[in-house]
Design an enzyme around this catalytic site. Sequence first.
Site, PDB file in Angstrom:
ATOM      1  N   GLU A 860      -5.852  43.064 125.661  1.00 58.82           N
ATOM      2  CA  GLU A 860      -4.488  43.369 126.093  1.00 58.82           C
ATOM      3  C   GLU A 860      -4.426  44.745 126.757  1.00 58.82           C
ATOM      4  O   GLU A 860      -3.887  44.884 127.843  1.00 58.82           O
ATOM      5  CB  GLU A 860      -3.523  43.314 124.900  1.00 58.82           C
ATOM      6  CG  GLU A 860      -2.093  43.639 125.305  1.00 58.82           C
ATOM      7  CD  GLU A 860      -1.083  43.474 124.187  1.00 58.82           C
ATOM      8  OE1 GLU A 860      -1.409  42.803 123.184  1.00 58.82           O
ATOM      9  OE2 GLU A 860       0.031  44.012 124.313  1.00 58.82           O
ATOM     10  N   ARG A 938       5.289  46.221 113.575  1.00 63.36           N
ATOM     11  CA  ARG A 938       5.184  44.846 113.100  1.00 63.36           C
ATOM     12  C   ARG A 938       4.717  44.817 111.644  1.00 63.36           C
ATOM     13  O   ARG A 938       5.163  43.994 110.845  1.00 63.36           O
ATOM     14  CB  ARG A 938       4.245  44.040 113.998  1.00 63.36           C
ATOM     15  CG  ARG A 938       4.332  42.555 113.795  1.00 63.36           C
ATOM     16  CD  ARG A 938       3.644  41.808 114.902  1.00 63.36           C
ATOM     17  NE  ARG A 938       4.501  41.608 116.055  1.00 63.36           N
ATOM     18  CZ  ARG A 938       5.365  40.610 116.198  1.00 63.36           C
ATOM     19  NH1 ARG A 938       5.490  39.691 115.245  1.00 63.36           N
ATOM     20  NH2 ARG A 938       6.100  40.476 117.270  1.00 63.36           N
ATOM     21  N   GLU A1321      -0.284  33.540 117.079  1.00 64.31           N
ATOM     22  CA  GLU A1321      -0.587  34.472 116.000  1.00 64.31           C
ATOM     23  C   GLU A1321      -0.164  34.012 114.602  1.00 64.31           C
ATOM     24  O   GLU A1321      -0.874  34.286 113.624  1.00 64.31           O
ATOM     25  CB  GLU A1321       0.102  35.808 116.282  1.00 64.31           C
ATOM     26  CG  GLU A1321      -0.388  36.474 117.551  1.00 64.31           C
ATOM     27  CD  GLU A1321       0.492  37.637 117.938  1.00 64.31           C
ATOM     28  OE1 GLU A1321       0.104  38.772 117.683  1.00 64.31           O
ATOM     29  OE2 GLU A1321       1.576  37.389 118.491  1.00 64.31           O
TER      30      GLU A1321
END
Length: 1391
Positions: A860, A938, A1321
């Site tokens: 990413e 997160r 995910e």
Amino acid sequence: MSSILFYLNGQRVVVDRPDLDMTLLQYLRSTGLTGTKLGCGEGGCGACTVMVSRYDTDESRIIHSSVNACLCPLVTIDGKHVITVEGLGTSANPHPVQERIALLHGSQCGFCTPGFVMSLYTLLRNKPNPTEHEIEECFDGNLCRCTGYRPILDAAKTFADMAWKQGTVAADGTAHVVEKKGGCGIDGCCRLQKSPEAVVTNGSPIVHDPIKAPTSITSGCGKGSECCKVQKRHDSGHAESTAVNQAEADKAAVIAKFQRYDPTQELIFPPFLIRYAKRTTSDSEPQLLPLDIASTDAQSWCKRYIRPLTLSALLTALEQYPDAKLVAGNSEVGVEIKLKRSKFATQIYVNDIPELRLISETPEGVAFGANITLAKFEQALDAFTAKHGERRTQSLAALRENLRYFAGNQIRNVATIAGNIVTASPISDLNPVFLAAGATLTLASTQGERQVPITEFFLGYRRTAMRAGEVLVSVSVPFNKEGEVIRAFKQAKRKDDDIAIVTCGLRIRVDENQRVVDAAFAYGGVAPTTVLAHAAAKAAVGGTWGDREVLDRVLGACQQELKLDYAVPGGMAEYRTALTTSFLFKFWAVSCCALRIACAESALAHELDEEERVVSKARQEYAPVEDRAIVGKGVAHLAALKQVTGEARYVDDMPPIAGELHVGLVLSTRAHAHILGINADKALALPGVVRVLTARDVPGENHWNIFKDEEILPADTVHYYGQPLALVLATTQKTAQEAARLVAVTYEELPAVLSIRDAVAQSSFYDETRQLINGDVDKALAAADLVLDGESYCGAQEHFYLETMGAIAVPKGEDGEMEVFASTQNPTEAQMVVAEVLGVPASRVVCRVKRMGGGFGGKESRSVLIAAFAALGAHHTGRSVRIALDRDEDMQVSGQRHPFYGRWTVGVTKEGRILGLRARIYSNGGFSHDLSIGVLERAVSHLDNCYRMPATDFVGRVCRTNTQSNTAFRSFGGCQGMFLSENMLCEVADRLILSVDHVREINLYQTGDVTPFSQKLDDWNVPQMWAQLKSKACYDERRQAVDEFNRQSTHRKRGLAMLPTKFGISFGVKHLNQGMALVHIYMDGSVLVAHGGTEMGQGLHTKMAMVAAETLELPLESIFISETATNTAANTSPTAASASSDLNGFAVYNACKELADRLRPYRERMAGEPFAKIAKVAYLDRCNLTAAGHYCTPDIGFNWMKNEGLLYFYFTQGVAIAEVELDTLTGSHSTLRVDIIMDVGRSLNKAIDIGQIEGAFAQGQGWTTTEEFLYFPNGRLFTTGPGNYKIPSAMDIPRDFRVDLLEGSDTSVLRTIFSSKGVGEPPLFLGASVFFALRDAVLAKRREVGVPGRLVMESPATPEILRMACEDQLAQMARIPGVLKEGKTPFVVRI
Ligand SMILES: Cc1cc2nc3c(=O)[nH]c(=O)nc-3n(C[C@H](O)[C@H](O)[C@H](O)COP(=O)(O)OP(=O)(O)OC[C@H]3O[C@@H](n4cnc5c(N)ncnc54)[C@H](O)[C@@H]3O)c2cc1C
Ligand code: FES
Ligand code: FES
């Protein structure tokens, strides 16, 4: 002779004066056969597997072997036939192996796939009707990071002999099935009825509303209760189910269409090669001759390559070149060359010498030729055991036992006994058994032969008693005597294809009174060389075997003799010591049993011997899709056939552009230091080196990443060991890498911090803090029956995408234009950073991504750096520049999953209800921000997992350390947050003496509850799925069965765990929640879709094509997605956060909807006409056949300061149950069964989603069990490749794996594309259910040995952690007292 001759995919090839350093893999790829992949270069992944066939003159038959092309020197191929994946079939006409793996979803990113294809193909060439067991074993040298293996195994097993029995293949011995009916077996079964034809290619299209899609699913065909689809089904071990299983029907339908497998149609072994091997070719034909090739390349590492064909020629050559390196299977030598950069100027190949392959038998035993391959050794051992019976051949059986888990097939097919013995590795698997068996070695030189007992052969670390000029000719193993028992044991981090931690061969001989007359206990992994535990043997001799006192004496002596220092090389001092005694204890029990000696332990021998591994099985379940034409169906990955045939191109498969240069990275050798100087003189002097670039050569901005706190190339300070400091540009990769090692860097060392705990102690944090505070935690704690404090830790995880990072930058020569082909999940950031680095507008840079061989978040952001390196090189040289990282480079520079450490205080009622939780959590961010704050957010927002926590006080910080910059990894902090809380719940349950599954259940959120980030749960299915799975997987009955098993079994314990998960879908950064697409309809009716997402195996392009086809009401085949490129989809978000099908799917839908609307009048007017004609008419009518689509997630946006706003658009949810069995003496385990149910909304593609669930589960399982990421204390990475970093193998997956999609739930509140949910995910955390089941098993052992109470267990739960946590007597004996650890540095550290 200086040329070699071989066949390649049926064609004869002659290479004159071959490159002596070249591997077969490099050769194949240089000829354009890029289907064979480079995954590691060290024999550990199987991506490079090819089949090598040869005529064996010893056995007078053709032998087909799977081989790692990356470790196979090209020169050794003379006289052989190499078949690569391209030699089997094409996507238009695939081989049955390729077809089945593709259509049964066995290929996701496809990078591992050619290797799997070739392993299976080789098996079938040797045995067209293998057993399921043989099929599973044939993949023991192949790794896949995407699929979780299940679909590969399923596809492969369609070739199994079982399939004959079940009628899925014809019984003529050659033909596999062509016809198999799916359905329930009733004629005219409703399941076999075609679904209503919904694809309308002309006429008036009805474009579905993607949000208001019907929410209830009609099961059945309309016959009501008569329909087979709604008849109740029974499934063994399952409660009754009324659901229709479309997964099985889909599979049956695909299998029914498979082409027949006919082994007679395979490429033949060229008859010429038989004559060549037998040396019976005619005078006009080439002859098999000894080779003596001198290199013509001054830079070649190997200057001379000799291949003698007789022993005497070998000995003469060795006399002439005393420093020559003998090469056999090259599995040691090749790794030394690759990883240790060893250079052997003269090499002598010994595997074509018949005298070194002789096997002969005498009344005393068997002499095995030193250079028979391990595969042949296995066959010979089996044959002798069968011939002479078990008693006399126990030593041979023990060797066979250790070969079972010795490397993978590809290594065993080439590696030799001599290679193993002469390497003298302390962790050799064969040497301890040879030692215990009393083997003798025959050595030869021009001076003659001599015999050396193997007990006198090993002198020290990799030192032997072999003299200069000697070769090992054979090893003789005596038959066993009366009263003798010998066994072998091995423990590794991963069962298959892993080198030993400790390995041993243990032997005793007793007289008729059970008195020990002889004993030999040989160990590997406890000293610099294989050793005999003399004191332990002495303690045994004279004693009565079976007498408990003797056992205690022997164990005590062994413990004393082999105990290790805390700082011992290799680490794991306590564990390795515990293993030595544990193995001896096992041997005691097993040998007493074999000798029929009655004692307490012999009664338990059945628990201690290695059990046969059962063949895995699996089942998937989902309902049919009846209201849509395409979306939702289990369509195979659109590139699967290209991937299985090797046609699919990845970045490094692109052909070179004339003048292309390669990048070599100069890596830091300090963890933290000022750079005093970089001297590249020696590197620049190397022929082929063009330039060396440093920070000074960055023309634009040298800082990058969202916080701009990282340099492309460091100007004056290095921040981690392995950081790229300079780039060497050269004409070949080999020269570039060689030159990079010649660049001299001088440093001034600075203090470094590696681990989170050290960083916390030193307050080494980044500035940002994230917190979620709700209610009054102090009050909640005060009201609690129990307040518990604790700490939890979960380690780093390497992405281990099979394709390492790479990029090619092509300068356009005008206006600063640059085209970058990259393996990146983030083409836009690559474009932006390249533009900034080069100092040009972004409009001059195009980044293109065809596909990636896996990403998992690792590509990413960190991939951007690699693209920038290539672009920088291209900018300075005006030439195309390629960079393809080696596996060890990739693992050193790419960043990993963040390790997390948490301290918590929880208050609960005595029933286990959570009242309040205070948590301080810390991640190891590494040396720069990268995405650490997003990951932290997160983690903090997933600390609640699925549990109601009335009062919370969560604070998270990111630690600044001197490691590589940790980054995104599938689940992105979510799984770490959930893990810390689940661990906390376990300890609560321990303290309350409650079942943790019960504690989980009573704390589950209910619909309408509000999370700590103020989000009301309105689409909440976890309680329903919990109940459903609990009943369907018979949790209560199995809990009882597990408890009963544990009561009956002392050394094996079972564990069961039930784990829920919820995963929030949306990017944490608001502006990233947008997608874009561009759709062209060409005048021939074909459709090109471009969108912002990248394809890395997750099937995004397939799903997007399905959305386009559904929306445009066209067949799927008419949609094409070529690549992701920044000039067709601009300002894209990274393909991440499981949101790509949501974002891009809607964008594609919006574009297609617009086109469908524009075409509606033409379609209505031209009803019944082909779409091509309609498109043409529309074009001629000047209708715009191009549309751009854009989408942004509504309402999203969370304010962390105020705890306000919407953090996640929705939650994907799931529940898993895992059951495991643990060997408490070694810590090894097997996952017996896993059941999963997953709520993915109304799936866009059910088969792909099942694949995502299984693949993510395997990654979560690996994260919490086998994958231990370790550093040396000086900051250098220890785990740099598959050799010491262990992702799960095909044998680690659940033996019984059942995955269901939640069907029929109310999706009316979802506002997503076709009511689907992101799936990439969310299932990963469910893999941790294996960890918690293991914890349950450890608890059972601890209760038994009287260590009740709270268990603190870190992740990953490696065999070391599990074994030592059992706290039995042997574990306690092995503990090193604190004082002996003081002042000592452990060999490796977790960070
Ligand atoms: C992925 C992988 C997994 C592995 N797993 C294991 C494992 O599970 N257990 C284990 O024990 N090992 C393992 N190994 C190590 C290795 O495969 C073995 O040691 C193997 O037996 C070496 O044999 P070879 O023929 O390939 O040796 P080579 O690499 O060809 O040679 C090794 C050494 O032996 C010498 N040699 C070879 N033949 C002779 C001869 N006739 N006389 C004198 N010297 C000779 C060579 O000069 C060299 O020094 C693994 C290696 C890899 C790459
Ligand atoms: S690339 Fe050869 S085994 Fe990995
Ligand atoms: S499909 Fe196996 S690694 Fe990607």
